[in-house]
Design a protein around this motif. Sequence first.
Motif, PDB file in Angstrom:
ATOM      1  N   ARG A 131       0.829  -1.219   0.000  1.00 15.04           N
ATOM      2  CA  ARG A 131       0.000   0.000   0.000  1.00 15.04           C
ATOM      3  C   ARG A 131       0.858   1.262   0.000  1.00 15.04           C
ATOM      4  NH1 ARG A 131      -4.262   0.421  -2.085  1.00 15.04           N
ATOM      5  NH2 ARG A 131      -5.051   1.947  -0.649  1.00 15.04           N
ATOM      6  N   GLU A 133       3.885   1.627  -1.234  1.00 20.39           N
ATOM      7  CA  GLU A 133       4.462   1.782  -2.567  1.00 20.39           C
ATOM      8  C   GLU A 133       3.420   2.301  -3.557  1.00 20.39           C
ATOM      9  OE1 GLU A 133       6.387  -1.937  -3.488  1.00 20.39           O
ATOM     10  OE2 GLU A 133       7.883  -1.634  -1.905  1.00 20.39           O
ATOM     11  N   GLN A 134       2.172   1.833  -3.443  1.00 20.00           N
ATOM     12  CA  GLN A 134       1.106   2.337  -4.312  1.00 20.00           C
ATOM     13  C   GLN A 134       0.888   3.831  -4.104  1.00 20.00           C
ATOM     14  OE1 GLN A 134      -2.273  -0.104  -3.333  1.00 20.00           O
ATOM     15  NE2 GLN A 134      -1.607  -1.808  -4.626  1.00 20.00           N
ATOM     16  N   TRP A 135       0.833   4.267  -2.833  1.00 21.79           N
ATOM     17  CA  TRP A 135       0.610   5.687  -2.550  1.00 21.79           C
ATOM     18  C   TRP A 135       1.813   6.517  -2.967  1.00 21.79           C
ATOM     19  CZ3 TRP A 135      -3.731   7.927  -2.425  1.00 21.79           C
ATOM     20  CH2 TRP A 135      -4.855   7.266  -1.949  1.00 21.79           C
ATOM     21  N   LYS A 137       3.812   5.927  -5.434  1.00 26.41           N
ATOM     22  CA  LYS A 137       3.754   6.037  -6.898  1.00 26.41           C
ATOM     23  C   LYS A 137       2.624   6.978  -7.319  1.00 26.41           C
ATOM     24  CE  LYS A 137       3.467   3.283 -11.069  1.00 26.41           C
ATOM     25  NZ  LYS A 137       3.326   1.944 -11.641  1.00 26.41           N
ATOM     26  N   ARG A 138       1.473   6.813  -6.705  1.00 27.96           N
ATOM     27  CA  ARG A 138       0.304   7.628  -7.077  1.00 27.96           C
ATOM     28  C   ARG A 138       0.542   9.123  -6.834  1.00 27.96           C
ATOM     29  NH1 ARG A 138      -5.823   6.746  -4.830  1.00 27.96           N
ATOM     30  NH2 ARG A 138      -6.770   8.344  -6.120  1.00 27.96           N
ATOM     31  N   LEU A 139       1.221   9.458  -5.720  1.00 26.75           N
ATOM     32  CA  LEU A 139       1.466  10.863  -5.390  1.00 26.75           C
ATOM     33  C   LEU A 139       2.864  11.330  -5.806  1.00 26.75           C
ATOM     34  CD1 LEU A 139      -0.225  11.190  -1.888  1.00 26.75           C
ATOM     35  CD2 LEU A 139      -1.165  11.691  -4.138  1.00 26.75           C
ATOM     36  N   ASP A 140       3.608  10.459  -6.472  1.00 27.58           N
ATOM     37  CA  ASP A 140       4.942  10.774  -6.962  1.00 27.58           C
ATOM     38  C   ASP A 140       5.851  11.264  -5.838  1.00 27.58           C
ATOM     39  OD1 ASP A 140       6.987  10.965  -8.843  1.00 27.58           O
ATOM     40  OD2 ASP A 140       6.465  13.026  -9.388  1.00 27.58           O
ATOM     41  N   LYS A 160       3.384  15.405   0.655  1.00 22.75           N
ATOM     42  CA  LYS A 160       2.740  14.298  -0.060  1.00 22.75           C
ATOM     43  C   LYS A 160       2.554  13.096   0.861  1.00 22.75           C
ATOM     44  CE  LYS A 160       4.462  15.502  -4.658  1.00 22.75           C
ATOM     45  NZ  LYS A 160       5.335  15.055  -5.765  1.00 22.75           N
ATOM     46  N   ALA A 164      -0.915  11.447   1.759  1.00 23.93           N
ATOM     47  CA  ALA A 164      -1.112  10.013   1.531  1.00 23.93           C
ATOM     48  C   ALA A 164      -1.717   9.350   2.761  1.00 23.93           C
ATOM     49  CB  ALA A 164       0.197   9.342   1.147  1.00 23.93           C
ATOM     50  N   HIS A 168      -5.114   7.496   2.441  1.00 29.71           N
ATOM     51  CA  HIS A 168      -5.116   6.069   2.757  1.00 29.71           C
ATOM     52  C   HIS A 168      -6.235   5.721   3.738  1.00 29.71           C
ATOM     53  CE1 HIS A 168      -3.741   2.073   3.689  1.00 29.71           C
ATOM     54  NE2 HIS A 168      -3.733   2.399   4.971  1.00 29.71           N
ATOM     55  N   GLU A 190       0.672  19.650  -8.315  1.00 38.29           N
ATOM     56  CA  GLU A 190       0.428  18.218  -8.138  1.00 38.29           C
ATOM     57  C   GLU A 190      -0.551  17.980  -6.993  1.00 38.29           C
ATOM     58  OE1 GLU A 190       3.895  15.660  -7.929  1.00 38.29           O
ATOM     59  OE2 GLU A 190       5.036  17.184  -9.013  1.00 38.29           O
TER      60      GLU A 190
END
Length: 191
Positions: A131, A133-135, A137-140, A160, A164, A168, A190
């Motif tokens: 989770r 890593e997903q966040w 990537k999603r928020l760069d 960020k 996140a 989350h 962003e």
Amino acid sequence: VDREVEDLFPAVPHEPGEIVLRINGLSGAESPADVSLDLRRGEILGITGLVGAGRTELLRCLFALDEVKSGTVTIGSLQPRATPRARIRAGMGFVSEDRKGEGLAQSRSIADNMTPYAQAGWLRLGQRRERVEQWMKRLDVRARSSEQPVLELSGGNQQKVALARVLHQAADILLLDEPTRGIDVGTKSEI
């Protein structure tokens, strides 16, 4: 940043839905004083004021970080107790303007700040890592890894991580106090 203003802050078409937050006569110890408002699903409500006008105090009272003297806060159909835990459970998330002092645990990792993932007292590390890593990537979020301490990140990447965390939580209502304070214009767009 080599972009047009319209590209930095694009209009997002939306239809406001049902009332998700109703504040009626909310007063804190010193401020705010007698605030009433409704927030509908899909709305972005900006609260502005000069320094000392009570904007931060209003958000802190809403999230039950500061004492509430009077008034009601209704989230959906619930009137949760005036504790941060109750407000989180009711679907509210808060990002403080002071990310270094109270928004993030600076010496802890990105993963520690974003997601707990504990069940019956045990950390579920595999699920948490996925989770996070997903966040990221999603928020760069730009970092060496999810185990990097937050204090080593730029201000924009720290913000960020703070965002996140509340995203989350899948909060229905996000209270963002100065969410773009102290970050560069590219990261502002962003966020």
